[in-house]
Design a protein around this motif. Sequence first.
Motif, PDB file in Angstrom:
ATOM      1  N   ILE A  32      68.513 -19.390  40.537  1.00  0.00           N
ATOM      2  CA  ILE A  32      68.945 -20.317  39.759  1.00  0.00           C
ATOM      3  C   ILE A  32      68.090 -21.049  38.578  1.00  0.00           C
ATOM      4  O   ILE A  32      66.865 -21.570  38.925  1.00  0.00           O
ATOM      5  CB  ILE A  32      69.563 -21.467  40.482  1.00  0.00           C
ATOM      6  N   PRO A  33      68.241 -20.579  37.256  1.00  0.00           N
ATOM      7  CA  PRO A  33      67.446 -21.112  36.169  1.00  0.00           C
ATOM      8  C   PRO A  33      67.223 -22.428  35.901  1.00  0.00           C
ATOM      9  O   PRO A  33      68.432 -23.266  36.147  1.00  0.00           O
ATOM     10  CB  PRO A  33      67.910 -20.419  34.843  1.00  0.00           C
ATOM     11  N   SER A  34      66.150 -23.193  35.559  1.00  0.00           N
ATOM     12  CA  SER A  34      66.235 -24.323  35.101  1.00  0.00           C
ATOM     13  C   SER A  34      66.958 -24.597  33.601  1.00  0.00           C
ATOM     14  O   SER A  34      67.479 -23.645  33.123  1.00  0.00           O
ATOM     15  CB  SER A  34      64.654 -24.555  34.742  1.00  0.00           C
ATOM     16  N   HIS A  35      67.102 -25.923  33.342  1.00  0.00           N
ATOM     17  CA  HIS A  35      67.524 -26.297  32.080  1.00  0.00           C
ATOM     18  C   HIS A  35      66.829 -25.405  31.010  1.00  0.00           C
ATOM     19  O   HIS A  35      67.332 -24.996  29.829  1.00  0.00           O
ATOM     20  CB  HIS A  35      67.980 -27.803  31.803  1.00  0.00           C
ATOM     21  N   VAL A  36      65.602 -25.560  30.808  1.00  0.00           N
ATOM     22  CA  VAL A  36      64.828 -24.891  29.933  1.00  0.00           C
ATOM     23  C   VAL A  36      65.050 -23.506  29.774  1.00  0.00           C
ATOM     24  O   VAL A  36      65.133 -22.948  29.015  1.00  0.00           O
ATOM     25  CB  VAL A  36      63.336 -25.392  30.310  1.00  0.00           C
ATOM     26  N   GLY A  91      67.866 -10.358  33.955  1.00  0.00           N
ATOM     27  CA  GLY A  91      67.608 -11.419  32.880  1.00  0.00           C
ATOM     28  C   GLY A  91      66.657 -12.335  33.628  1.00  0.00           C
ATOM     29  O   GLY A  91      65.656 -12.040  33.882  1.00  0.00           O
ATOM     30  N   TYR A  92      67.127 -13.555  33.725  1.00  0.00           N
ATOM     31  CA  TYR A  92      66.167 -14.566  34.419  1.00  0.00           C
ATOM     32  C   TYR A  92      66.011 -14.137  35.888  1.00  0.00           C
ATOM     33  O   TYR A  92      66.670 -13.488  36.479  1.00  0.00           O
ATOM     34  CB  TYR A  92      66.794 -15.907  34.680  1.00  0.00           C
ATOM     35  N   ARG A  93      64.687 -14.429  36.108  1.00  0.00           N
ATOM     36  CA  ARG A  93      64.214 -14.105  37.648  1.00  0.00           C
ATOM     37  C   ARG A  93      63.534 -15.485  38.067  1.00  0.00           C
ATOM     38  O   ARG A  93      62.624 -15.897  37.444  1.00  0.00           O
ATOM     39  CB  ARG A  93      63.485 -13.021  37.646  1.00  0.00           C
ATOM     40  N   SER A  94      63.991 -15.799  39.181  1.00  0.00           N
ATOM     41  CA  SER A  94      63.044 -16.860  40.075  1.00  0.00           C
ATOM     42  C   SER A  94      61.833 -16.216  40.336  1.00  0.00           C
ATOM     43  O   SER A  94      61.679 -15.004  40.538  1.00  0.00           O
ATOM     44  CB  SER A  94      63.963 -17.410  41.231  1.00  0.00           C
ATOM     45  N   HIS A 109      60.713 -12.752  32.083  1.00  0.00           N
ATOM     46  CA  HIS A 109      61.838 -12.806  32.801  1.00  0.00           C
ATOM     47  C   HIS A 109      61.740 -14.408  33.573  1.00  0.00           C
ATOM     48  O   HIS A 109      62.883 -15.098  33.901  1.00  0.00           O
ATOM     49  CB  HIS A 109      62.037 -11.803  33.782  1.00  0.00           C
ATOM     50  N   LEU A 110      60.565 -14.796  33.929  1.00  0.00           N
ATOM     51  CA  LEU A 110      60.576 -15.951  34.762  1.00  0.00           C
ATOM     52  C   LEU A 110      60.986 -17.258  34.095  1.00  0.00           C
ATOM     53  O   LEU A 110      61.329 -18.444  34.621  1.00  0.00           O
ATOM     54  CB  LEU A 110      59.283 -16.222  35.131  1.00  0.00           C
ATOM     55  N   THR A 111      60.814 -17.256  32.605  1.00  0.00           N
ATOM     56  CA  THR A 111      61.179 -18.554  31.922  1.00  0.00           C
ATOM     57  C   THR A 111      62.601 -18.274  31.200  1.00  0.00           C
ATOM     58  O   THR A 111      62.904 -18.948  30.227  1.00  0.00           O
ATOM     59  CB  THR A 111      60.008 -18.621  30.777  1.00  0.00           C
ATOM     60  N   GLY A 112      63.440 -17.244  31.366  1.00  0.00           N
ATOM     61  CA  GLY A 112      64.392 -16.787  30.955  1.00  0.00           C
ATOM     62  C   GLY A 112      64.349 -16.341  29.393  1.00  0.00           C
ATOM     63  O   GLY A 112      65.494 -16.313  28.428  1.00  0.00           O
ATOM     64  N   CYS A 113      63.303 -15.817  29.074  1.00  0.00           N
ATOM     65  CA  CYS A 113      63.017 -15.207  27.783  1.00  0.00           C
ATOM     66  C   CYS A 113      62.933 -13.752  27.629  1.00  0.00           C
ATOM     67  O   CYS A 113      62.808 -13.159  26.521  1.00  0.00           O
ATOM     68  CB  CYS A 113      61.565 -15.581  27.309  1.00  0.00           C
TER      69      CYS A 113
END
Length: 176
Positions: A32-36, A91-94, A109-113
């Motif tokens: 689950i990604p953060s808001h950032v 995409g995003y990866r915890s 991927h860790l930052t949703g970039c």
Amino acid sequence: MNQVSINKSIHLSEHITLGEVTKSRHSEVYNIPSHVAIENLKRVCEWLEVLRARYNQQYVCVSSDHPAHPGTPPNLGGEINTDTPIIINSGYRSPELNKKVGGSPTSNHLTGCAVDIRVYGIEQAMRYAVILMDYADETKQDYDEILIEKNHSGGYWLHFAVRPKDNRRKTMFIQK
């Protein structure tokens, strides 16, 4: 312990949902990604919308047995297809998911970039890359990475990353 979940149907852009950029075959791993990270994913999705529109405009399928250009996925309906989606493999990866899939400890991927995009061969990967590079030049924006990657079994994908700042315009072909 309570399980946290997210609304995967939320649109980050016109055609891309949060579920598409957070999916994983490892459903047992918290992702689950953060808001950032969600804001970063929205920025990436803006680029993907341009990629989708331009690719569809330039390389539409015109029949079920004759794509408009080699490397274009077939249009199974036979009509002109101007709505071929961009398919996101990752995409995003915890941190846990990134470790499980063998990702770099400094992965975008860790930052949703970053996203990894499914392609139908090297030619489509190259066309995607050119569209993204042309868009960067036209808008005077930078991307962080455009990597055409090939795995040991011969499959290709396009890794694309754009950060909020300090983008490097790293463009490479990588064989794993």
